[in-house]
Design a protein around this motif. Structure first.
Motif, PDB file in Angstrom:
ATOM      1  N   TYR A   1      -5.921  -9.510  32.785  1.00  0.00           N
ATOM      2  CA  TYR A   1      -5.535  -8.102  32.683  1.00  0.00           C
ATOM      3  C   TYR A   1      -6.760  -7.207  32.491  1.00  0.00           C
ATOM      4  CZ  TYR A   1      -0.712  -9.751  32.018  1.00  0.00           C
ATOM      5  OH  TYR A   1       0.520 -10.340  32.173  1.00  0.00           O
ATOM      6  N   LEU A   2      -7.684  -7.660  31.653  1.00  0.00           N
ATOM      7  CA  LEU A   2      -8.885  -6.868  31.402  1.00  0.00           C
ATOM      8  C   LEU A   2      -9.739  -6.761  32.662  1.00  0.00           C
ATOM      9  CD1 LEU A   2     -10.333  -5.359  29.133  1.00  0.00           C
ATOM     10  CD2 LEU A   2     -11.586  -7.461  28.617  1.00  0.00           C
TER      11      LEU A   2
ATOM     12  N   LEU B   1      -5.229   5.753  25.922  1.00  0.00           N
ATOM     13  CA  LEU B   1      -4.113   5.376  26.788  1.00  0.00           C
ATOM     14  C   LEU B   1      -4.294   3.959  27.313  1.00  0.00           C
ATOM     15  CD1 LEU B   1      -1.507   6.141  28.312  1.00  0.00           C
ATOM     16  CD2 LEU B   1      -2.954   7.086  30.128  1.00  0.00           C
ATOM     17  N   TYR B   2      -5.509   3.627  27.739  1.00  0.00           N
ATOM     18  CA  TYR B   2      -5.774   2.274  28.236  1.00  0.00           C
ATOM     19  C   TYR B   2      -5.547   1.227  27.147  1.00  0.00           C
ATOM     20  CZ  TYR B   2      -8.000   4.223  32.445  1.00  0.00           C
ATOM     21  OH  TYR B   2      -8.254   4.875  33.625  1.00  0.00           O
ATOM     22  N   VAL B   3      -5.989   1.523  25.940  1.00  0.00           N
ATOM     23  CA  VAL B   3      -5.801   0.577  24.832  1.00  0.00           C
ATOM     24  C   VAL B   3      -4.316   0.330  24.590  1.00  0.00           C
ATOM     25  CG1 VAL B   3      -6.066   0.269  22.335  1.00  0.00           C
ATOM     26  CG2 VAL B   3      -8.001   1.078  23.707  1.00  0.00           C
TER      27      VAL B   3
ATOM     28  N   VAL C   1      -0.133  -7.109  27.026  1.00  0.00           N
ATOM     29  CA  VAL C   1      -0.428  -8.411  26.413  1.00  0.00           C
ATOM     30  C   VAL C   1       0.716  -8.851  25.508  1.00  0.00           C
ATOM     31  CG1 VAL C   1      -1.954  -9.606  24.796  1.00  0.00           C
ATOM     32  CG2 VAL C   1      -2.928  -8.146  26.578  1.00  0.00           C
ATOM     33  N   LYS C   2       1.195  -7.935  24.693  1.00  0.00           N
ATOM     34  CA  LYS C   2       2.277  -8.269  23.759  1.00  0.00           C
ATOM     35  C   LYS C   2       3.536  -8.704  24.497  1.00  0.00           C
ATOM     36  CE  LYS C   2       5.032  -6.320  19.976  1.00  0.00           C
ATOM     37  NZ  LYS C   2       5.283  -5.111  19.138  1.00  0.00           N
TER      38      LYS C   2
ATOM     39  N   PHE D   1       1.735  11.094  29.200  1.00  0.00           N
ATOM     40  CA  PHE D   1       2.158   9.693  29.103  1.00  0.00           C
ATOM     41  C   PHE D   1       1.911   9.126  27.701  1.00  0.00           C
ATOM     42  CE2 PHE D   1       2.087   9.335  33.881  1.00  0.00           C
ATOM     43  CZ  PHE D   1       3.435   9.023  33.988  1.00  0.00           C
ATOM     44  N   LEU D   2       0.867   9.579  27.034  1.00  0.00           N
ATOM     45  CA  LEU D   2       0.681   9.170  25.637  1.00  0.00           C
ATOM     46  C   LEU D   2       1.854   9.650  24.784  1.00  0.00           C
ATOM     47  CD1 LEU D   2      -3.128   9.777  24.940  1.00  0.00           C
ATOM     48  CD2 LEU D   2      -1.913   7.604  24.784  1.00  0.00           C
TER      49      LEU D   2
END
Length: 404
Positions: A11-12, A74-76, A83-84, A123-124
Motif C-alpha cells: 500500500y505504501l 488525509l493520506y495518513v 491497513v486496519k 474529505f477530511l
C-alpha cells in the motif's frame, strides 16, 4: 517478511508512486481560495480563508505548508483505514486488490496534483462525519456538514450522499436493508436531524450566488491582483467562480454532460477501474443478498459525477468516485454489514483479467493534468516499477494459514 509487513509495504509503495507522479506546490487557483475570506462581506468558500487568516500571514509559503499538512493528514488517515480494514480479513484477496487499485487510482494522483484544493478538507471532514454517524452523534455530524458546505459547496455532492449511506448502514446493521426502511419513523427522524441544516445551508448559499451582482467581481479581482501572487487570468477565473450563479454555469455546461459522462476518455480510463472497485465491494460484502443497499452505495458513488453539468474540470470530477467507494468500503467493513464467508473464495479468471486491465489503465496510462503539466515516470520506468507490485501480489495470493 511477514504477510502484514508485505501488505503495508504494498500500500505504501502504491501511494508513494501515485503521489510522486504529480506532486507539486499549490497552483494559483488553490492559492486564491486560501487568500479569499470575509473581509468584503460574506462570500461562498470564504470560511477556510477566514480561519486561515486568524493564525497565519497569507503568503505562498504559509499556504504551501498548510496545504501539505492537510494532504499528508488525509493520506495518513486513508492509509490507516486501509491497513486496519485489510487486517480484519487479510486472507481476502479482493480486499487487497480493492485498496491497491485505490492507492494507484486517479483520485490519489490528482490529490497530489491539486494540493491546496478544498476537496481535501471536505474529505477530511467527511471522514469525521462518518465517524460521528457511527457513534450515533447525528446532530454533531450535521454541524460538521454545515461547516464543510461553508468551506466549499461541493460538499453537497461529495459528503451528503455517502453520509446518507453511512446512516443507513449504521441503522440497518443487523438486518437486510430495503428502501421501505427509509420511511420508518426512526430512520426518518435521524435523516432529518442529519440533513435539514446542511440542505438549508446549501440552498441559502445557492440563493446568495443567484442574487450576487457583478460589482463583487471587481472587488475580488482587484484584491487578488494586489497580492502580487495571482495572475490576471487566474484572478478573473476565480472571481467568476465566486460571483457567477450556479444557473449561469449550468446553462454553459449542461450541453457537455452526456459526452463527459458516457463518451469521453474518462469513461474508459476511469470508468473501468471504478467498476472494478465497485465489483470488489459487491463481492467482498456479499451484496448479492442486499441489492437495495448496493443500489444506495452505487448512487452515492456516482452522485459526484453530476458535477459535470456545472463544471468543466472533467478529470478531477471523475476521480471523486474512487474516494467515495473507499469510504463505502470502510463503512461496510467496520460495521460488518453482511454475513462473513466461511471460506475464502478464489478470484475467477474473468475477475483476474478485470483486475489486470484496471491496474494497467491506472498504472501505465498518464493522466491529463492541469496547467499544462505532465506526469513523471516514462513508460519504461513504469514497467520496471510495476514488477514489485506483481511480485508482492504473487506472495499474497495464498491465504495465510491459521497457525501463522
Amino acid at each position: 517478511m511477514s504477510r502484514k509487513l508485505l501488505l503495508v509495504f504494498l500500500y505504501l509503495y502504491a501511494l508513494i508512486f501515485s503521489v510522486l507522479k504529480t506532486a507539486r506546490f499549490p497552483n494559483e487557483w488553490a492559492e486564491s481560495h486560501w487568500l479569499l475570506d470575509y473581509r468584503f462581506g460574506f462570500i461562498k468558500r470564504g470560511l477556510a480563508g477566514e480561519i486561515f487568516g486568524w493564525f497565519f500571514r497569507k503568503n505562498e509559503w504559509s499556504i504551501a505548508l498548510l496545504s501539505a499538512a492537510i494532504l499528508i493528514f488525509l493520506y495518513v488517515l486513508i492509509f490507516r483505514i486501509a491497513v486496519k480494514e485489510t487486517f480484519r480479513n487479510e486472507n481476502s484477496f479482493p480486499r487487497i486488490l480493492f485498496f491497491l487499485i485505490f492507492f494507484l487510482s486517479q483520485y490519489v494522483v490528482f490529490s497530489a496534483h491539486l494540493i491546496g484544493y478544498f476537496d481535501h478538507v471536505v474529505f477530511l471532514l467527511t471522514i469525521l462525519v462518518i465517524t460521528l454517524i457511527n457513534r450515533k452523534k447525528f446532530f454533531a455530524a450535521s454541524l460538521v456538514a454545515v461547516f464543510s458546505i461553508f468551506i466549499h459547496e461541493i460538499s453537497f455532492f461529495l459528503m451528503l450522499p455517502i453520509s446518507f449511506f453511512a446512516l443507513i448502514v449504521s441503522e440497518c446493521q443487523n438486518k437486510k436493508f430495503s428502501f421501505g426502511d427509509i420511511f420508518s419513523k426512526s430512520i426518518l427522524s435521524k435523516l432529518a436531524l442529519l440533513f435539514v441544516l446542511p440542505v438549508i445551508t446549501t440552498i441559502s448559499i445557492s440563493f446568495f450566488q443567484e442574487i450576487n451582482d457583478e460589482n463583487y467581481f471587481s472587488i475580488i479581482f482587484n484584491y487578488l491582483k494586489q497580492t502580487l501572487m495571482i495572475s490576471d487570468e487566474v484572478a478573473g477565473s476565480v472571481s467568476s467562480a465566486y460571483t457567477k450563479s450556479f444557473t449561469y454555469y449550468f446553462e454553459g455546461q449542461k450541453g457537455h454532460f452526456i459526452q463527459r459522462l458516457f463518451i469521453s476518455k474518462c469513461t474508459i480510463y476511469y470508468g473501468i477501474p471504478i467498476a472494478f472497485c465497485l465489483w470488489m465491494i459487491f463481492r467482498e460484502f456479499n451484496l448479492k443478498k442486499n441489492i437495495q443497499l448496493f443500489i444506495v452505495l452505487t448512487t452515492a458513488a456516482f452522485v459526484p459525477l453530476l458535477l459535470h453539468a456545472i463544471a468543466y474540470d472533467t478529470y478531477r470530477i471523475w476521480s471523486f468516485p474512487f474516494m467515495v467507494l473507499f469510504l463505502s468500503f470502510w463503512i461496510l467493513s467496520s460495521k460488518e454489514i453482511t454475513v462473513k464467508k466461511e471460506e475464502v473464495k478464489r478470484l475467477s479468471s474473468v475477475e483476474i483479467i478485470f483486475f489486470i486491465f484496471s491496474f494497467l489503465l491506472i498504472f501505465l496510462i498518464p493522466n491529463e493534468l492541469f496547467d499544462g503539466e505532465t506526469e513523471r515516470f516514462y513508460l519504461p520506468v513504469r514497467l520496471i516499477l510495476m514488477l514489485p507490485v506483481f511480485l508482492i501480489l504473487y506472495f499474497l495470493k495464498k491465504p495465510q494459514s491459521k497457525i501463522d
